[in-house]
Design a protein around this motif. Sequence first.
Motif, mmCIF file in Angstrom:
data_model
loop_
_atom_site.group_PDB
_atom_site.id
_atom_site.type_symbol
_atom_site.label_atom_id
_atom_site.label_comp_id
_atom_site.label_asym_id
_atom_site.label_seq_id
_atom_site.Cartn_x
_atom_site.Cartn_y
_atom_site.Cartn_z
ATOM 1 N N GLY A 30 123.664 26.164 17.172
ATOM 2 C CA GLY A 30 125.161 26.269 16.204
ATOM 3 C C GLY A 30 125.851 25.234 16.452
ATOM 4 N N GLY A 31 126.289 24.561 15.229
ATOM 5 C CA GLY A 31 126.751 23.662 15.143
ATOM 6 C C GLY A 31 126.194 22.251 14.938
ATOM 7 N N TYR A 32 124.996 22.363 14.974
ATOM 8 C CA TYR A 32 124.126 21.218 14.807
ATOM 9 C C TYR A 32 123.354 21.269 13.356
ATOM 10 N N ASP A 33 123.366 19.906 12.782
ATOM 11 C CA ASP A 33 122.315 19.884 11.625
ATOM 12 C C ASP A 33 120.905 19.801 12.343
ATOM 13 N N MET A 34 119.827 20.325 11.448
ATOM 14 C CA MET A 34 118.651 20.141 12.031
ATOM 15 C C MET A 34 117.599 19.302 11.036
ATOM 16 N N GLY A 35 117.134 18.222 11.447
ATOM 17 C CA GLY A 35 116.218 17.554 10.617
ATOM 18 C C GLY A 35 114.792 17.324 10.874
ATOM 19 N N ALA A 49 113.187 16.287 5.898
ATOM 20 C CA ALA A 49 114.065 17.522 5.219
ATOM 21 C C ALA A 49 115.257 17.355 6.257
ATOM 22 N N VAL A 50 116.207 17.982 5.956
ATOM 23 C CA VAL A 50 117.309 18.518 6.804
ATOM 24 C C VAL A 50 118.028 19.545 6.291
ATOM 25 N N LEU A 51 118.677 20.352 7.344
ATOM 26 C CA LEU A 51 119.261 21.861 7.011
ATOM 27 C C LEU A 51 120.400 21.774 7.781
ATOM 28 N N GLY A 52 121.636 21.748 6.938
ATOM 29 C CA GLY A 52 122.900 21.665 7.537
ATOM 30 C C GLY A 52 123.379 22.945 8.082
ATOM 31 N N TRP A 53 124.364 22.774 9.338
ATOM 32 C CA TRP A 53 124.686 24.154 9.723
ATOM 33 C C TRP A 53 125.803 24.644 9.037
ATOM 34 N N ILE A 54 126.614 23.911 8.281
ATOM 35 C CA ILE A 54 127.553 24.402 7.408
ATOM 36 C C ILE A 54 127.131 24.843 6.030
ATOM 37 N N ASN A 55 127.074 25.936 5.671
ATOM 38 C CA ASN A 55 126.580 26.600 4.363
ATOM 39 C C ASN A 55 125.050 26.429 4.202
ATOM 40 N N ARG A 100 125.004 16.748 15.721
ATOM 41 C CA ARG A 100 126.410 17.281 15.627
ATOM 42 C C ARG A 100 126.514 17.573 13.940
ATOM 43 N N THR A 101 126.749 18.666 13.410
ATOM 44 C CA THR A 101 127.219 18.650 12.042
ATOM 45 C C THR A 101 128.338 17.873 11.545
ATOM 46 N N GLN A 102 128.126 17.298 10.661
ATOM 47 C CA GLN A 102 129.234 16.515 9.839
ATOM 48 C C GLN A 102 129.446 16.691 8.255
ATOM 49 N N ASN A 103 130.220 16.242 7.519
ATOM 50 C CA ASN A 103 130.458 16.478 6.204
ATOM 51 C C ASN A 103 129.081 16.046 5.400
ATOM 52 N N VAL A 104 128.577 15.108 5.948
ATOM 53 C CA VAL A 104 127.321 14.503 5.094
ATOM 54 C C VAL A 104 125.773 14.484 5.871
ATOM 55 N N LEU A 105 124.814 15.159 5.122
ATOM 56 C CA LEU A 105 123.556 15.586 5.662
ATOM 57 C C LEU A 105 123.065 14.159 5.962
ATOM 58 N N ARG A 106 122.638 13.987 7.063
ATOM 59 C CA ARG A 106 122.051 12.412 7.413
ATOM 60 C C ARG A 106 120.506 12.472 7.611
ATOM 61 N N THR A 107 120.185 11.078 7.085
ATOM 62 C CA THR A 107 118.622 11.115 6.927
ATOM 63 C C THR A 107 118.079 10.018 7.540
ATOM 64 N N SER A 110 118.174 7.249 13.453
ATOM 65 C CA SER A 110 119.242 6.686 14.556
ATOM 66 C C SER A 110 120.422 7.633 14.639
ATOM 67 N N GLU A 111 120.817 8.520 13.389
ATOM 68 C CA GLU A 111 121.621 9.432 13.347
ATOM 69 C C GLU A 111 121.617 10.725 14.344
ATOM 70 N N TYR A 112 120.290 11.009 14.854
ATOM 71 C CA TYR A 112 119.953 12.272 15.390
ATOM 72 C C TYR A 112 119.919 12.125 16.924
ATOM 73 N N ASP A 113 120.659 13.073 17.608
ATOM 74 C CA ASP A 113 120.601 12.842 19.033
ATOM 75 C C ASP A 113 119.627 13.403 19.836
ATOM 76 N N TYR A 114 118.982 14.641 19.364
ATOM 77 C CA TYR A 114 117.803 15.209 20.351
ATOM 78 C C TYR A 114 116.555 15.428 19.418
ATOM 79 N N TRP A 115 115.345 15.222 20.004
ATOM 80 C CA TRP A 115 114.257 15.211 19.516
ATOM 81 C C TRP A 115 113.319 16.173 20.286
ATOM 82 N N GLY A 116 112.464 16.442 19.403
ATOM 83 C CA GLY A 116 111.163 17.098 19.813
ATOM 84 C C GLY A 116 110.092 16.303 20.250
ATOM 85 N N GLN A 117 108.966 16.826 20.718
ATOM 86 C CA GLN A 117 107.953 15.717 21.303
ATOM 87 C C GLN A 117 106.968 15.473 20.070
ATOM 88 N N GLY A 118 107.157 16.325 19.029
ATOM 89 C CA GLY A 118 106.280 16.224 17.903
ATOM 90 C C GLY A 118 104.875 16.960 17.851
#
Length: 125
Positions: A30-35, A49-55, A100-107, A110-118
Motif C-alpha cells: 500500500g502506497g507503492y507504485d508497482m512496475g 508497465a506500471v500500476l499506480g497506487w493512486i486510482n 513510493r507513489t507520487q503524482n507521476v507514474l515512473r518508468t 533508477s526510480e524504483y527502490d525494491y526489486w524482485g529476483q526476476g
Amino acid sequence: QVQLAESGGGLVQAGGSLRLSCAASGRSFGGYDMGWFRQVPGKEREFVAVLGWINGATRYAVNVKGRFTTSRDNAKNTVYLQMNSLKPEDTAVYYCAACRTQNVLRTRPSEYDYWGQGTQVTVSS
C-alpha cells in the motif's frame, strides 16, 4: 522494507499467454507504485508497465500496449502482469519493482527502490 518475488515465467509459443505474479512481503505494498521491467543479456533494463497506487492508473510501453495488462490484488499483496499475444521479442527476464507513489507514474529503473529476483520468459517462434 518490501521484499518482492516474481513467479509464472516459462516457455510459451508465439501467440500464447502467460501471467506473471509478484508477491510482496515484509510489509504491505500500500502506497507503492508497482512496475514491471524486462532485460535481455547485453541490453539495459526496459520498462514494460506500471500500476499506480493512486486510482489504479496504468502506463505501458508502446511495444506491449494492447497485449499486456497489469493488475493488483491488495488482499493478496500481489501484482500481476497478464501477457497475451506473446512474440519472440518478448523473451527476457521479467522483474517487478516498487517505488513510493507520487503524482507521476515512473518508468526508469533508477526510480524504483525494491526489486524482485526476476523470472525468465521465453517465447518460441
